[in-house]
Design a protein around this motif. Structure first.
Motif, PDB file in Angstrom:
ATOM      1  N   LYS A 105       0.827  -1.204   0.000  1.00 21.45           N
ATOM      2  CA  LYS A 105       0.000   0.000   0.000  1.00 21.45           C
ATOM      3  C   LYS A 105       0.864   1.257   0.000  1.00 21.45           C
ATOM      4  CE  LYS A 105      -3.622   0.463   2.470  1.00 21.45           C
ATOM      5  NZ  LYS A 105      -4.589   0.488   3.592  1.00 21.45           N
ATOM      6  N   GLY A 106       1.945   1.240   0.749  1.00 19.21           N
ATOM      7  CA  GLY A 106       2.851   2.397   0.789  1.00 19.21           C
ATOM      8  C   GLY A 106       3.510   2.650  -0.552  1.00 19.21           C
ATOM      9  N   ILE A 107       3.968   1.598  -1.202  1.00 17.17           N
ATOM     10  CA  ILE A 107       4.601   1.745  -2.522  1.00 17.17           C
ATOM     11  C   ILE A 107       3.591   2.280  -3.534  1.00 17.17           C
ATOM     12  CG2 ILE A 107       5.599   0.472  -4.455  1.00 17.17           C
ATOM     13  CD1 ILE A 107       6.919  -1.372  -2.338  1.00 17.17           C
ATOM     14  N   LYS A 108       2.386   1.761  -3.488  1.00 12.50           N
ATOM     15  CA  LYS A 108       1.343   2.205  -4.423  1.00 12.50           C
ATOM     16  C   LYS A 108       1.062   3.695  -4.246  1.00 12.50           C
ATOM     17  CE  LYS A 108      -3.440   1.269  -5.690  1.00 12.50           C
ATOM     18  NZ  LYS A 108      -4.172   2.398  -5.176  1.00 12.50           N
ATOM     19  N   ARG A 109       0.900   4.137  -3.012  1.00 11.70           N
ATOM     20  CA  ARG A 109       0.627   5.553  -2.751  1.00 11.70           C
ATOM     21  C   ARG A 109       1.836   6.424  -3.103  1.00 11.70           C
ATOM     22  NH1 ARG A 109      -4.596   7.155  -1.637  1.00 11.70           N
ATOM     23  NH2 ARG A 109      -3.784   8.803  -0.299  1.00 11.70           N
ATOM     24  N   LEU A 110       3.029   5.902  -2.910  1.00 10.83           N
ATOM     25  CA  LEU A 110       4.235   6.646  -3.245  1.00 10.83           C
ATOM     26  C   LEU A 110       4.320   6.869  -4.751  1.00 10.83           C
ATOM     27  CD1 LEU A 110       6.831   7.871  -2.063  1.00 10.83           C
ATOM     28  CD2 LEU A 110       7.927   5.672  -2.429  1.00 10.83           C
ATOM     29  N   GLN A 111       3.992   5.864  -5.524  1.00 14.33           N
ATOM     30  CA  GLN A 111       4.022   5.997  -6.975  1.00 14.33           C
ATOM     31  C   GLN A 111       2.958   6.961  -7.484  1.00 14.33           C
ATOM     32  OE1 GLN A 111       3.813   1.847  -8.074  1.00 14.33           O
ATOM     33  NE2 GLN A 111       6.036   1.709  -8.239  1.00 14.33           N
ATOM     34  N   GLU A 112       1.900   7.144  -6.718  1.00 15.02           N
ATOM     35  CA  GLU A 112       0.856   8.113  -7.064  1.00 15.02           C
ATOM     36  C   GLU A 112       1.208   9.516  -6.562  1.00 15.02           C
ATOM     37  OE1 GLU A 112      -2.559   6.456  -5.103  1.00 15.02           O
ATOM     38  OE2 GLU A 112      -2.841   4.916  -6.644  1.00 15.02           O
ATOM     39  N   HIS A 113       2.346   9.656  -5.885  1.00 11.88           N
ATOM     40  CA  HIS A 113       2.796  10.912  -5.281  1.00 11.88           C
ATOM     41  C   HIS A 113       1.780  11.427  -4.272  1.00 11.88           C
ATOM     42  CE1 HIS A 113       6.244  11.187  -7.892  1.00 11.88           C
ATOM     43  NE2 HIS A 113       5.460  10.867  -8.906  1.00 11.88           N
ATOM     44  N   ARG A 114       1.285  10.513  -3.450  1.00  9.74           N
ATOM     45  CA  ARG A 114       0.347  10.848  -2.392  1.00  9.74           C
ATOM     46  C   ARG A 114       0.837  10.247  -1.086  1.00  9.74           C
ATOM     47  NH1 ARG A 114      -5.107   8.738  -4.852  1.00  9.74           N
ATOM     48  NH2 ARG A 114      -5.915   9.463  -2.877  1.00  9.74           N
ATOM     49  N   GLU A 115       0.425  10.849   0.012  1.00  6.57           N
ATOM     50  CA  GLU A 115       0.831  10.310   1.315  1.00  6.57           C
ATOM     51  C   GLU A 115       0.067   9.027   1.605  1.00  6.57           C
ATOM     52  OE1 GLU A 115      -1.836  12.734   4.492  1.00  6.57           O
ATOM     53  OE2 GLU A 115      -0.196  13.820   3.534  1.00  6.57           O
ATOM     54  N   PRO A 116       0.631   8.149   2.432  1.00  4.70           N
ATOM     55  CA  PRO A 116      -0.055   6.897   2.757  1.00  4.70           C
ATOM     56  C   PRO A 116      -1.337   7.167   3.541  1.00  4.70           C
ATOM     57  CG  PRO A 116       2.064   7.036   3.896  1.00  4.70           C
ATOM     58  CD  PRO A 116       1.911   8.268   3.092  1.00  4.70           C
ATOM     59  N   GLU A 117      -2.284   6.265   3.370  1.00  4.77           N
ATOM     60  CA  GLU A 117      -3.526   6.363   4.128  1.00  4.77           C
ATOM     61  C   GLU A 117      -3.303   5.814   5.533  1.00  4.77           C
ATOM     62  OE1 GLU A 117      -6.146   4.007   1.768  1.00  4.77           O
ATOM     63  OE2 GLU A 117      -6.726   5.698   0.512  1.00  4.77           O
ATOM     64  N   ASN A 118      -3.969   6.370   6.491  1.00  2.00           N
ATOM     65  CA  ASN A 118      -3.974   5.861   7.865  1.00  2.00           C
ATOM     66  C   ASN A 118      -2.566   5.670   8.434  1.00  2.00           C
ATOM     67  OD1 ASN A 118      -6.785   5.713   7.625  1.00  2.00           O
ATOM     68  ND2 ASN A 118      -6.644   3.648   6.793  1.00  2.00           N
ATOM     69  N   VAL A 119      -1.775   6.728   8.401  1.00  2.00           N
ATOM     70  CA  VAL A 119      -0.414   6.629   8.914  1.00  2.00           C
ATOM     71  C   VAL A 119      -0.392   6.210  10.378  1.00  2.00           C
ATOM     72  CG1 VAL A 119       1.698   7.939   9.362  1.00  2.00           C
ATOM     73  CG2 VAL A 119       0.438   8.316   7.250  1.00  2.00           C
TER      74      VAL A 119
END
Length: 124
Positions: A105-119
């Motif tokens: 999930k972190g890699i996916k959000r990183l590739q979208e240039h967005r912060e991770p959900e539910n840090v």
């Protein structure tokens, strides 16, 4: 006033940070499953060193990785204690699945240039 495509690319490339290092940290966390957590230690050191030097969405990934490391230490420790009553083998597998899901999930959000959900979440 050099308005060539090369000069615009230099300006544009500076606006988005390079995501290679956080992806490497996620990969080190995943490799920690095989290495007994040794590479996770290297990954969390990298996250601690490089946090606070980038845009907010980017730094949230380092915070997410640091939190993932400490939660993994907690969950694997609890699983280790539970191995005394044999349920620890099941919880150990659950923690591994949790770690993989969190990293993907972190890699996916990183590739979208967005912060991770539910840090701040304790689970996923």
């Amino acid at each position: 006033m050099n308005d060539s495509p090369e000069s615009r690319n230099v300006i544009d490339s500076g606006s988005t940070p390079d995501t290679t290092l956080p992806i490497v940290v996620y990969a080190l966390f995943l490799a920690g499953i095989v290495t007994g957590g040794l590479t996770m230690l290297v990954g969390v050191v990298i996250a601690y060193v490089y946090r606070g030097q980038n845009p907010h969405w980017f730094d949230e990934h380092y915070r997410y990785q640091i939190r993932t490391f400490w939660l993994a230490v907690l969950y694997f420790s609890i699983s280790g204690l539970l191995m005394l009553i044999l349920i620890g083998f099941v919880t150990w597998l659950v923690v591994i699945v949790w770690l993989v899901v969190r990293c993907v999930k972190g890699i996916k959000r990183l590739q979208e240039h967005r912060e991770p959900e539910n840090v701040d979440a304790w689970l996923i």
